[in-house]
Write a protein that holds these residues in place. Structure first.
Motif, mmCIF file in Angstrom:
data_model
loop_
_atom_site.group_PDB
_atom_site.id
_atom_site.type_symbol
_atom_site.label_atom_id
_atom_site.label_comp_id
_atom_site.label_asym_id
_atom_site.label_seq_id
_atom_site.Cartn_x
_atom_site.Cartn_y
_atom_site.Cartn_z
ATOM 1 N N MET C 1 0.837 -1.203 0.000
ATOM 2 C CA MET C 1 0.000 0.000 0.000
ATOM 3 C C MET C 1 0.872 1.253 0.000
ATOM 4 S SD MET C 1 -3.201 0.491 -0.126
ATOM 5 C CE MET C 1 -3.946 2.061 -0.461
ATOM 6 N N ILE C 2 1.872 1.281 0.924
ATOM 7 C CA ILE C 2 2.808 2.405 0.980
ATOM 8 C C ILE C 2 3.518 2.536 -0.365
ATOM 9 C CG2 ILE C 2 4.950 3.219 2.044
ATOM 10 C CD1 ILE C 2 2.616 3.536 3.864
ATOM 11 N N ASN C 3 3.897 1.370 -0.894
ATOM 12 C CA ASN C 3 4.573 1.343 -2.181
ATOM 13 C C ASN C 3 3.746 2.019 -3.258
ATOM 14 O OD1 ASN C 3 6.880 0.600 -3.369
ATOM 15 N ND2 ASN C 3 6.656 -1.578 -2.909
ATOM 16 N N LEU C 4 2.436 1.723 -3.207
ATOM 17 C CA LEU C 4 1.543 2.243 -4.239
ATOM 18 C C LEU C 4 1.439 3.760 -4.136
ATOM 19 C CD1 LEU C 4 -0.199 0.516 -6.267
ATOM 20 C CD2 LEU C 4 -2.109 1.451 -5.010
ATOM 21 N N ILE C 5 1.322 4.254 -2.874
ATOM 22 C CA ILE C 5 1.236 5.705 -2.677
ATOM 23 C C ILE C 5 2.523 6.362 -3.174
ATOM 24 C CG2 ILE C 5 1.112 7.515 -0.931
ATOM 25 C CD1 ILE C 5 -0.651 5.592 0.678
ATOM 26 N N TYR C 6 3.652 5.744 -2.830
ATOM 27 C CA TYR C 6 4.950 6.243 -3.264
ATOM 28 C C TYR C 6 5.004 6.339 -4.794
ATOM 29 C CZ TYR C 6 10.031 6.437 -3.543
ATOM 30 O OH TYR C 6 11.292 6.809 -3.811
ATOM 31 N N MET C 7 4.554 5.249 -5.454
ATOM 32 C CA MET C 7 4.538 5.219 -6.915
ATOM 33 C C MET C 7 3.678 6.346 -7.473
ATOM 34 S SD MET C 7 4.309 1.327 -8.176
ATOM 35 C CE MET C 7 2.908 1.521 -9.245
ATOM 36 N N VAL C 9 2.752 9.211 -6.030
ATOM 37 C CA VAL C 9 3.344 10.534 -5.825
ATOM 38 C C VAL C 9 4.483 10.758 -6.814
ATOM 39 C CG1 VAL C 9 4.674 11.923 -4.208
ATOM 40 C CG2 VAL C 9 2.677 10.684 -3.427
ATOM 41 N N PHE C 10 5.306 9.724 -6.973
ATOM 42 C CA PHE C 10 6.456 9.854 -7.852
ATOM 43 C C PHE C 10 6.018 10.132 -9.289
ATOM 44 C CE2 PHE C 10 10.435 8.107 -9.747
ATOM 45 C CZ PHE C 10 11.280 8.976 -9.089
#
Lengths: 107, 180, 385
Positions: C1-7, C9-10
């Motif tokens: 989930m964190i990964n997805l948010i990071y992706m 935003v990036f």
């Protein structure tokens, strides 16, 4: 086998069956050549999806399924090109792309 | 999370195919096909087949779909385009399709295939090796086929040929009418 | 989930940066065009007119978003976004630094080619949905041109892939080096041909002059974007200028050593004894410099060359570029078989080609200088005069 749908081969195979059925329905009911070509493309894609699924879930390190999928893609492209060339040639002659206008060869 | 994306993609793939099957306008059908093809590429990526997925987008979306759209645009207005096939009404076709799908799904669940969890990995090099070792004959045959296809498509759309065909067709129609 | 948010935003940051760069490029292009035509160009909004693109943006947003009565509304609406999305997606695997990239795809170059062909669909749909003869013609011309020029571009890419043995951008950059001798342009004659093929084909794929037949104002009103107004019109233009950055970045990666900056490009392992962040930033800036140099070259070509006719365009592609590409892709295989890397002949060829390139550039500068001297024109060092 995990509980995830995306890691269950059956979900891919059922998707493939549904797409194949939709393609078959298109081919059976339409009389427009373009629509029939679309249906054939759908059916070919469904079978390629099957190849990939079996390759991935039966033996991931063997890539023969990928080779077959690529062959299907290439052959489908070739088939589409020839079919559309025939279609345009017919359209230039007869101003129609319906299959029952091209039944001269029928006895 | 992975499952949510998977379900979305699956819905797009099947929905696009159904749109192609059910739509009454040819351009909607073509768009349904486009959606379905892209979603199938995404399904390939779910199964670690990145090279096949990109090939799918390159060949289908960039090639076949563009050709289809070209043909749609070149071959007339699109309103009364979708007449049903008189030889096969919707209901019998639906019956055939449902029976086929039922059989296929029954076969799938009764076959007792053993599946293993798949492993993700790069596939490009392996596919290249397979094409140049085990499947070299198929590879060469495909290239021959592509040459045949190119020549065939070129010949078929040559202007003089089409014109001649049109002319002879017109003649034969006239003759038929004269005979009558 | 964190990964997805990071992706998420990036990619949002990437999107904004691309849009900003494309916006600034519209200004830069008009300024360069002004200089080349002995006029000034936009210089009113902000210092030297640098904020002109924001003014244009505000104007575009304010305008009424007209959808023609007979247009196919849904397709008409989504077509510009499809085109912009295709251009934006090409940025995904391009490494701006050793670590500054969205996703290190194993099939990087192949993916870029696929996305370039995906743009065609957006253009055709836009042209068709406008329900306008000129739009449809523009869209069809554009599609025909892009599909045709994909083949020489793919052949150019093919030669690079054979040379580096991978389709991954990191490995392609790593196969080259920091000095011009190691770059793929000057590696051997065939890669030089590949560079030319790819660059010309990219110009054609980006609808740039001399290949801008789809937008030929004097023949078609404006091509596939005739019926568009307001923000949707701007999206087509953002895509076009964003594409300039993509072309520049691709050429830099594939033929001009990427961001290799005085050191070997390391994949995931920082070189020992060096501060990775400093070298990352330096590599990034070096990459951007090369990219914008090629963007400048493309703009320069646009304002110096006349447009081709459509039959000439197809002739160049099918009668010259495709055969040359096929022959050189055969040639590169033979070359690599008989002349191993770092053998004497290989070194001699590399040095010769690099010095030939350097001599060409120097001779060009000499010619420019001489012409300026003869015409007794004033030379301005300041670009903002």
């Amino acid at each position: 086998m995990t509980s995830l749908l995306s890691e269950n081969p059956n979900s891919y195979l059922i998707i493939s069956v549904l797409i194949f059925s939709a393609g078959m329905f298109t081919v059976l009911t339409r009389k427009n050549i373009l629509a029939i070509i679309m249906g054939i493309e759908l059916m070919l894609n469904a079978s390629a999806l099957n190849f990939i699924t079996f390759s991935f879930f039966r033996k991931s390190t063997l890539y023969s399924g990928h080779v077959f999928a690529i062959l299907i893609i290439v052959l489908a492209a070739a088939e589409a090109v020839v079919a559309l060339a025939i279609l345009l040639a017919i359209f230039q002659q007869r101003k129609s792309v319906m299959t029952d206008d091209i039944s001269d060869m029928k006895g | 999370m992975k499952d949510a994306i998977f379900i979305l993609v699956a819905v797009f793939a099947v929905g696009g195919a159904l749109l192609t099957a059910a739509s009454q306008s040819i351009i909607n059908a073509a768009l349904g096909l486009l959606l379905s093809l892209i979603s199938i590429a995404a399904l390939y990526i779910f199964q670690s087949a990145d090279f096949v997925a990109i090939s799918q987008i390159l060949v289908y979306v960039g090639g076949v779909m563009v050709l289809l759209l070209f043909s749609i645009m070149l071959s007339s207005g699109s309103t009364d385009f979708f007449k049903n096939n008189p030889a096969m009404k919707v209901f019998p076709a639906l019956l055939i399709v449902v029976v086929f799908a039922g059989l296929a799904i029954y076969a799938l669940f009764s076959a007792n295939l053993t599946f293993y969890p798949g492993q993700y990995g790069p596939s490009t090099r392996e596919i290249g090796n397979l094409f140049l070792k085990d499947y070299i004959l198929v590879f060469e045959l495909v290239s021959v086929l592509i040459v045949v296809m190119l020549v065939g498509a070129g010949v078929m759309l040559r202007k003089e040929l089409v014109r001649k065909a049109v002319a002879s067709d017109g003649d034969s129609k006239d003759e038929k009418e004269n005979k009558k | 989930m964190i990964n997805l948010i990071y992706m998420f935003v990036f990619s949002l940051v990437y999107l904004l940066l691309l849009a900003l760069t494309a916006g600034i490029l519209t200004y830069v292009e008009r300024r360069i065009a002004g200089r080349m035509q002995s006029r000034i160009g936009p210089n009113r909004v902000g210092i030297q007119g640098i904020l002109q693109f924001i003014a244009d943006l505000i104007k575009g947003v304010q305008k009424e978003d007209i959808i023609p009565a007979d247009a196919y509304a849904f397709l008409f609406k989504i077509a510009p976004y499809l085109v912009f999305m295709g251009v934006f997606l090409t940025l995904v695997p391009i490494p701006f630094g050793a670590y500054t990239l969205m996703e290190d795809l194993d099939v990087g170059i192949y993916y870029v080619l696929a996305m370039a062909s995906y743009v065609v669909i957006g253009l055709m749909i836009g042209g068709w949905a406008s329900n306008n003869k000129w739009s449809l013609l523009g869209g069809m011309r554009s599609a025909a041109q892009k599909i045709s020029y994909e083949i020489p571009a793919a052949l150019g890419v093919f030669i690079v892939v054979i040379m580096s043995g991978s389709m991954n951008f990191q490995k392609i950059v790593a196969a080259q080096g920091a000095s011009p001798v190691d770059w793929f342009v000057f590696r051997n004659p065939f890669t030089f041909i590949a560079f030319n093929l790819f660059f010309i084909a990219s110009l054609a794929e980006g609808n740039r002059v001399p290949f801008d037949i789809p937008e030929a104002e004097s023949e078609l009103v404006s091509g596939y974007n005739t019926e568009y107004s307001g923000m949707r019109f701007l999206f087509f233009f953002l895509a076009e200028w964003g594409n300039l950055v993509v072309i520049g970045a691709l050429v830099t990666c594939m033929f001009f050593g990427g961001g290799s900056f005085w050191y070997e490009w390391k994949i995931s392992i920082p070189a020992p004894g060096r501060d990775p962040i400093v070298f990352e930033v330096l590599g990034f800036l070096w990459f951007l410099f090369k990219t914008f140099f090629f963007v400048f070259v493309i703009i320069w070509i646009r304002w110096t060359l006349p447009r081709l006719r459509i039959d000439q365009l197809m002739d160049i592609c099918w009668k010259y570029m495709v055969p040359i590409g096929l022959i050189s892709s055969l040639g590169i295989v033979i070359w690599m078989y008989f002349i191993p890397e770092n053998s004497t002949i290989d070194r001699i060829v590399r040095l010769t080609l690099t010095s030939l390139g350097a001599i060409t550039v120097l001779y060009f500068k000499y010619r420019v200088y001489k012409n300026l001297k003869i015409t007794k024109a004033t030379i301005y060092a300041n670009p903002f005069v």
